[in-house]
Design an enzyme around this catalytic site. Structure first.
Site, PDB file in Angstrom:
ATOM      1  N   TYR A  58       4.511   6.378  10.176  1.00  0.00           N
ATOM      2  CA  TYR A  58       3.654   5.226   9.882  1.00  0.00           C
ATOM      3  C   TYR A  58       4.412   4.213   9.035  1.00  0.00           C
ATOM      4  O   TYR A  58       4.410   3.007   9.332  1.00  0.00           O
ATOM      5  CB  TYR A  58       2.367   5.685   9.173  1.00  0.00           C
ATOM      6  CG  TYR A  58       1.285   4.633   9.128  1.00  0.00           C
ATOM      7  CD1 TYR A  58       1.431   3.493   8.344  1.00  0.00           C
ATOM      8  CD2 TYR A  58       0.113   4.768   9.869  1.00  0.00           C
ATOM      9  CE1 TYR A  58       0.439   2.509   8.304  1.00  0.00           C
ATOM     10  CE2 TYR A  58      -0.883   3.794   9.836  1.00  0.00           C
ATOM     11  CZ  TYR A  58      -0.708   2.677   9.048  1.00  0.00           C
ATOM     12  OH  TYR A  58      -1.685   1.714   9.013  1.00  0.00           O
ATOM     13  N   PRO A  81      -3.190   0.022  19.128  1.00  0.00           N
ATOM     14  CA  PRO A  81      -2.973  -0.435  17.746  1.00  0.00           C
ATOM     15  C   PRO A  81      -3.136   0.637  16.668  1.00  0.00           C
ATOM     16  O   PRO A  81      -2.852   0.356  15.500  1.00  0.00           O
ATOM     17  CB  PRO A  81      -4.013  -1.537  17.576  1.00  0.00           C
ATOM     18  CG  PRO A  81      -5.048  -1.285  18.599  1.00  0.00           C
ATOM     19  CD  PRO A  81      -4.391  -0.584  19.738  1.00  0.00           C
ATOM     20  N   HIS A 124       0.847  -1.199   0.000  1.00  0.00           N
ATOM     21  CA  HIS A 124       0.000   0.000   0.000  1.00  0.00           C
ATOM     22  C   HIS A 124       0.879   1.245   0.000  1.00  0.00           C
ATOM     23  O   HIS A 124       1.842   1.336   0.742  1.00  0.00           O
ATOM     24  CB  HIS A 124      -0.899   0.026   1.247  1.00  0.00           C
ATOM     25  CG  HIS A 124      -2.080  -0.886   1.136  1.00  0.00           C
ATOM     26  ND1 HIS A 124      -3.161  -0.808   1.974  1.00  0.00           N
ATOM     27  CD2 HIS A 124      -2.357  -1.893   0.271  1.00  0.00           C
ATOM     28  CE1 HIS A 124      -4.063  -1.718   1.631  1.00  0.00           C
ATOM     29  NE2 HIS A 124      -3.581  -2.402   0.607  1.00  0.00           N
ATOM     30  N   TYR A 170      -8.826   5.444   8.121  1.00  0.00           N
ATOM     31  CA  TYR A 170      -8.885   5.822   9.534  1.00  0.00           C
ATOM     32  C   TYR A 170      -9.896   6.968   9.624  1.00  0.00           C
ATOM     33  O   TYR A 170      -9.678   8.023   9.026  1.00  0.00           O
ATOM     34  CB  TYR A 170      -7.530   6.317  10.035  1.00  0.00           C
ATOM     35  CG  TYR A 170      -6.481   5.226  10.199  1.00  0.00           C
ATOM     36  CD1 TYR A 170      -5.824   4.688   9.104  1.00  0.00           C
ATOM     37  CD2 TYR A 170      -6.145   4.763  11.472  1.00  0.00           C
ATOM     38  CE1 TYR A 170      -4.861   3.697   9.266  1.00  0.00           C
ATOM     39  CE2 TYR A 170      -5.168   3.778  11.641  1.00  0.00           C
ATOM     40  CZ  TYR A 170      -4.535   3.249  10.537  1.00  0.00           C
ATOM     41  OH  TYR A 170      -3.582   2.276  10.695  1.00  0.00           O
ATOM     42  N   LYS A 177       1.966  -0.332  15.094  1.00  0.00           N
ATOM     43  CA  LYS A 177       3.387  -0.427  15.435  1.00  0.00           C
ATOM     44  C   LYS A 177       3.818  -1.673  16.199  1.00  0.00           C
ATOM     45  O   LYS A 177       5.006  -2.008  16.208  1.00  0.00           O
ATOM     46  CB  LYS A 177       3.790   0.800  16.292  1.00  0.00           C
ATOM     47  CG  LYS A 177       3.859   2.086  15.525  1.00  0.00           C
ATOM     48  CD  LYS A 177       5.029   2.094  14.575  1.00  0.00           C
ATOM     49  CE  LYS A 177       4.834   3.110  13.494  1.00  0.00           C
ATOM     50  NZ  LYS A 177       5.294   2.700  12.187  1.00  0.00           N
TER      51      LYS A 177
HETATM   52  P1  RFL Z   1       3.136 -12.122  21.334  1.00  0.00           P
HETATM   53  O1  RFL Z   1       2.670 -12.248  19.939  1.00  0.00           O
HETATM   54  O2  RFL Z   1       2.145 -11.785  22.381  1.00  0.00           O
HETATM   55  O3  RFL Z   1       3.859 -13.493  21.692  1.00  0.00           O
HETATM   56  C1  RFL Z   1       4.271 -13.790  23.009  1.00  0.00           C
HETATM   57  C2  RFL Z   1       4.182 -15.292  23.190  1.00  0.00           C
HETATM   58  O4  RFL Z   1       4.649 -15.643  24.491  1.00  0.00           O
HETATM   59  C3  RFL Z   1       3.815 -16.668  24.995  1.00  0.00           C
HETATM   60  N1  RFL Z   1       3.928 -16.734  26.465  1.00  0.00           N
HETATM   61  C4  RFL Z   1       4.656 -17.679  27.101  1.00  0.00           C
HETATM   62  N2  RFL Z   1       5.411 -18.690  26.649  1.00  0.00           N
HETATM   63  C5  RFL Z   1       5.996 -19.494  27.583  1.00  0.00           C
HETATM   64  N3  RFL Z   1       5.848 -19.337  28.926  1.00  0.00           N
HETATM   65  C6  RFL Z   1       5.088 -18.323  29.416  1.00  0.00           C
HETATM   66  N4  RFL Z   1       4.924 -18.187  30.723  1.00  0.00           N
HETATM   67  C7  RFL Z   1       4.451 -17.440  28.478  1.00  0.00           C
HETATM   68  N5  RFL Z   1       3.651 -16.361  28.616  1.00  0.00           N
HETATM   69  C8  RFL Z   1       3.350 -15.938  27.378  1.00  0.00           C
HETATM   70  C9  RFL Z   1       2.434 -16.260  24.509  1.00  0.00           C
HETATM   71  O5  RFL Z   1       1.519 -17.348  24.524  1.00  0.00           O
HETATM   72  C10 RFL Z   1       2.737 -15.773  23.104  1.00  0.00           C
HETATM   73  O6  RFL Z   1       2.633 -16.797  22.139  1.00  0.00           O
HETATM   74  O7  RFL Z   1       4.305 -11.068  21.468  1.00  0.00           O
HETATM   75  P2  RFL Z   1       5.467 -10.652  20.397  1.00  0.00           P
HETATM   76  O8  RFL Z   1       6.091 -11.882  19.804  1.00  0.00           O
HETATM   77  O9  RFL Z   1       6.296  -9.671  21.109  1.00  0.00           O
HETATM   78  O10 RFL Z   1       4.686  -9.955  19.203  1.00  0.00           O
HETATM   79  C11 RFL Z   1       4.034  -8.735  19.404  1.00  0.00           C
HETATM   80  C12 RFL Z   1       2.791  -8.646  18.532  1.00  0.00           C
HETATM   81  O11 RFL Z   1       2.030  -9.830  18.669  1.00  0.00           O
HETATM   82  C13 RFL Z   1       1.922  -7.425  18.882  1.00  0.00           C
HETATM   83  O12 RFL Z   1       2.716  -6.312  19.164  1.00  0.00           O
HETATM   84  C14 RFL Z   1       0.992  -7.044  17.733  1.00  0.00           C
HETATM   85  O13 RFL Z   1       0.054  -8.048  17.474  1.00  0.00           O
HETATM   86  C15 RFL Z   1       0.250  -5.733  18.050  1.00  0.00           C
HETATM   87  N6  RFL Z   1      -0.751  -5.364  17.041  1.00  0.00           N
HETATM   88  C16 RFL Z   1      -0.375  -4.750  15.854  1.00  0.00           C
HETATM   89  N7  RFL Z   1       0.920  -4.502  15.589  1.00  0.00           N
HETATM   90  C17 RFL Z   1       1.293  -3.978  14.386  1.00  0.00           C
HETATM   91  O14 RFL Z   1       2.498  -3.782  14.159  1.00  0.00           O
HETATM   92  N8  RFL Z   1       0.398  -3.650  13.404  1.00  0.00           N
HETATM   93  C18 RFL Z   1      -0.921  -3.853  13.588  1.00  0.00           C
HETATM   94  O15 RFL Z   1      -1.695  -3.604  12.651  1.00  0.00           O
HETATM   95  C19 RFL Z   1      -1.359  -4.393  14.853  1.00  0.00           C
HETATM   96  N9  RFL Z   1      -2.652  -4.642  15.063  1.00  0.00           N
HETATM   97  C20 RFL Z   1      -2.092  -5.679  17.208  1.00  0.00           C
HETATM   98  C21 RFL Z   1      -3.020  -5.314  16.190  1.00  0.00           C
HETATM   99  C22 RFL Z   1      -2.521  -6.368  18.333  1.00  0.00           C
HETATM  100  C23 RFL Z   1      -3.834  -6.710  18.473  1.00  0.00           C
HETATM  101  N10 RFL Z   1      -4.163  -7.405  19.648  1.00  0.00           N
HETATM  102  C24 RFL Z   1      -5.227  -8.279  19.834  1.00  0.00           C
HETATM  103  C25 RFL Z   1      -3.269  -7.366  20.798  1.00  0.00           C
HETATM  104  C26 RFL Z   1      -4.341  -5.627  16.304  1.00  0.00           C
HETATM  105  C27 RFL Z   1      -4.757  -6.326  17.431  1.00  0.00           C
HETATM  106  C28 RFL Z   1      -6.213  -6.666  17.472  1.00  0.00           C
HETATM  107  C1  PHB Z   2      -5.237  -4.444  11.218  1.00  0.00           C
HETATM  108  O1  PHB Z   2      -5.342  -4.681   9.998  1.00  0.00           O
HETATM  109  O2  PHB Z   2      -5.551  -5.285  12.063  1.00  0.00           O
HETATM  110  C2  PHB Z   2      -4.760  -3.118  11.652  1.00  0.00           C
HETATM  111  C3  PHB Z   2      -4.270  -2.229  10.713  1.00  0.00           C
HETATM  112  C4  PHB Z   2      -3.837  -0.966  11.118  1.00  0.00           C
HETATM  113  C5  PHB Z   2      -3.895  -0.627  12.462  1.00  0.00           C
HETATM  114  C6  PHB Z   2      -4.371  -1.531  13.396  1.00  0.00           C
HETATM  115  C7  PHB Z   2      -4.818  -2.787  12.998  1.00  0.00           C
HETATM  116  O3  PHB Z   2      -3.503   0.609  12.825  1.00  0.00           O
END
Ligand code: RFL
Ligand code: PHB
Length: 391
Positions: free
Chosen positions: A384, A294, A72, A201, A298
């Site tokens: 971004y 979110p 994009h 957005y 980032k």
């Molecule tokens: P994770 O993915 O949470 O993985 C951590 C892992 O550790 C495990 N764990 C354990 N393992 C062993 N022993 C224990 N005691 C443990 N305790 C926990 C967990 O089960 C898990 O598998 O962290 P990591 O690897 O640092 O990755 C980070 C990302 O997952 C997170 O920052 C992003 O998903 C955030 N986020 C977004 N980030 C973006 O860059 N762009 C986005 O568009 C974006 N959208 C989002 C998001 C996060 C969301 N949610 C639900 C939090 C949208 C959503 C909806």
């Molecule tokens: C997503 O696609 O889940 C998403 C994209 C952009 C954001 C947050 C979530 O800022």
């Protein structure tokens, strides 16, 4: 078991770290509480910055992005009766990629399995020991109920914001910064073609809304909702009607096409930073050290950027007995972390309704400036689309 780096957490941070370390000849063992299927199915991030994509490509993990990712040029920012496109490629020379975290997780698992790396799922009771020494170790119980011990040269805490690694930092030598926001997101995944070519957005007096996507046939949409919202109060019809209002269905001929909702969840919003990101031989990466709301997309990118710094630091420490990069890791990583914290807070507070009418006027003024001034637009675009890994 004995290895070079004991990694807690098989999310994107943990698996990517294991992958990058292996390319440098460094062995690792990853332990994870959840099952492989559970981790693979978690619907989370959707946007990769250009520097994340470059890093993944250089690490041999670009095939899925090439085949299924969607590049994009920018995003749309809108408020009632106005929609503006910000072209990041033109403004900042960088694009972003729509590539779901579930897809990246699948790529990482496939690479890990192809290389035969050790990832132990469904473990419990992980505890960290002797972090102040050069021979730290982990104890845990494996999936069969057998107590295990992993001895290592270093431990990487990649266990997300609720894992045990953060708690292993001595409180007296640790600072924590936190902001909890007075609203949450209701997110849906829908089996319908996106109604937009790039993400929208939307500021709206009823609350923020966003239109994202995962593919040509799957849409991802979000609504600002009050904290404590129960998905049971949001049947699909109510969600689509609210999205249509906030996203401006019918304005200038634009329409939102509803479709079957495959997943529905509420996520609270929190900014959080733990500093330093290191104690002795424990190094934190990703959500274990910091979270962002979110809105700036980032979180996943920060996890990738941390690991891009940590892997060579551990490579030098273990391979060459040189601790210079490991000593610099926390300070270097935190510079980018705080930039992303600020950007995520800024996007969030610019776009969400706080209930204060003065705030609303400031937000609209800011949105007008960001969409009409090249300087304003370029600032948003640079942040971004992402700063270079070494920023
Ligand atoms: P994770 O993915 O949470 O993985 C951590 C892992 O550790 C495990 N764990 C354990 N393992 C062993 N022993 C224990 N005691 C443990 N305790 C926990 C967990 O089960 C898990 O598998 O962290 P990591 O690897 O640092 O990755 C980070 C990302 O997952 C997170 O920052 C992003 O998903 C955030 N986020 C977004 N980030 C973006 O860059 N762009 C986005 O568009 C974006 N959208 C989002 C998001 C996060 C969301 N949610 C639900 C939090 C949208 C959503 C909806
Ligand atoms: C997503 O696609 O889940 C998403 C994209 C952009 C954001 C947050 C979530 O800022």
């Amino acid at each position: 078991m004995r290895t070079d780096v004991a990694i807690i957490g098989a999310g994107p941070a943990g698996l990517l770290l294991a992958h990058l370390l292996a390319a440098d000849g460094i062995a690792s063992v990853v332990i994870e509480t959840r099952s492989k299927e559970y981790v693979a199915a978690r619907i989370r991030a959707g946007i990769l910055e250009s520097s994340s994509v470059e890093l993944l490509r250089a690490a041999g993990l670009g095939t899925g992005i090439e085949a299924h990712g969607d590049e994009h040029r920018g995003i749309y920012l809108q408020w009632p009766s106005e929609r503006h496109h910000l072209d990041f490629t033109e403004l900042a020379g960088r694009s972003v990629w729509v590539y779901g975290q579930t897809q990246l997780q699948a790529d990482l698992v496939a690479a890990s399995e192809a290389a035969g790396r050790t990832v132990l799922y469904e473990t419990s009771g992980a505890a960290l020991h002797d972090l102040d020494t050069d021979h730290p170790f982990l104890t845990f119980v494996d999936a069969t109920g057998t107590p295990q011990r992993v001895d290592a040269v270093a431990v990487a805490g990649c266990d997300g914001s609720f894992g045990p690694s953060r708690a292993a930092l001595p409180a007296a030598r640790t600072s924590t910064w936190e902001r909890v926001y007075p609203y949450s997101w209701l997110g849906i995944l829908a089996d319908v073609a996106p109604s937009t070519d790039e993400l929208i957005y939307a500021w709206h007096p009823d609350g923020f809304a966003m239109h994202s996507m995962r593919s040509a046939t799957v849409s991802r949409l979000y609504l600002q909702v009050p904290n404590g919202t129960d998905t049971a109060d949001w049947p699909d019809d109510r969600i689509w009607a609210t999205l249509a209002t906030r996203l401006g269905h019918g304005q200038d001929g634009w329409t939102l096409t509803p479709g079957p909702v495959a997943d529905k969840s509420v996520l609270p919003m929190r900014s959080f930073v733990q500093s330093p990101m290191r104690h002795g031989r424990l190094f934190l990466a990703g959500d274990a050290a910091h979270t962002v709301p979110p809105t700036g997309a980032k979180g996943l990118n920060l996890a990738i950027a941390d690991v891009a710094l940590l892997a060579p630091a551990l490579g030098r420490l273990i391979g060459k007995n040189d601790g210079a990069l490991a000593d610099a890791y926390s300070d270097t990583a935190l510079r980018r972390v705080w930039r992303s914290e600020h950007f995520s807070w800024w996007m969030t507070t610019m776009l969400h309704i706080s209930g204060d009418p003065f705030d609303a006027q400031l937000q609209l003024s800011q949105l007008r400036w960001v969409t009409s001034s090249t300087a304003g637009a370029t600032g948003l675009a640079e942040n971004y689309a992402g700063l270079p890994i070494g920023f």
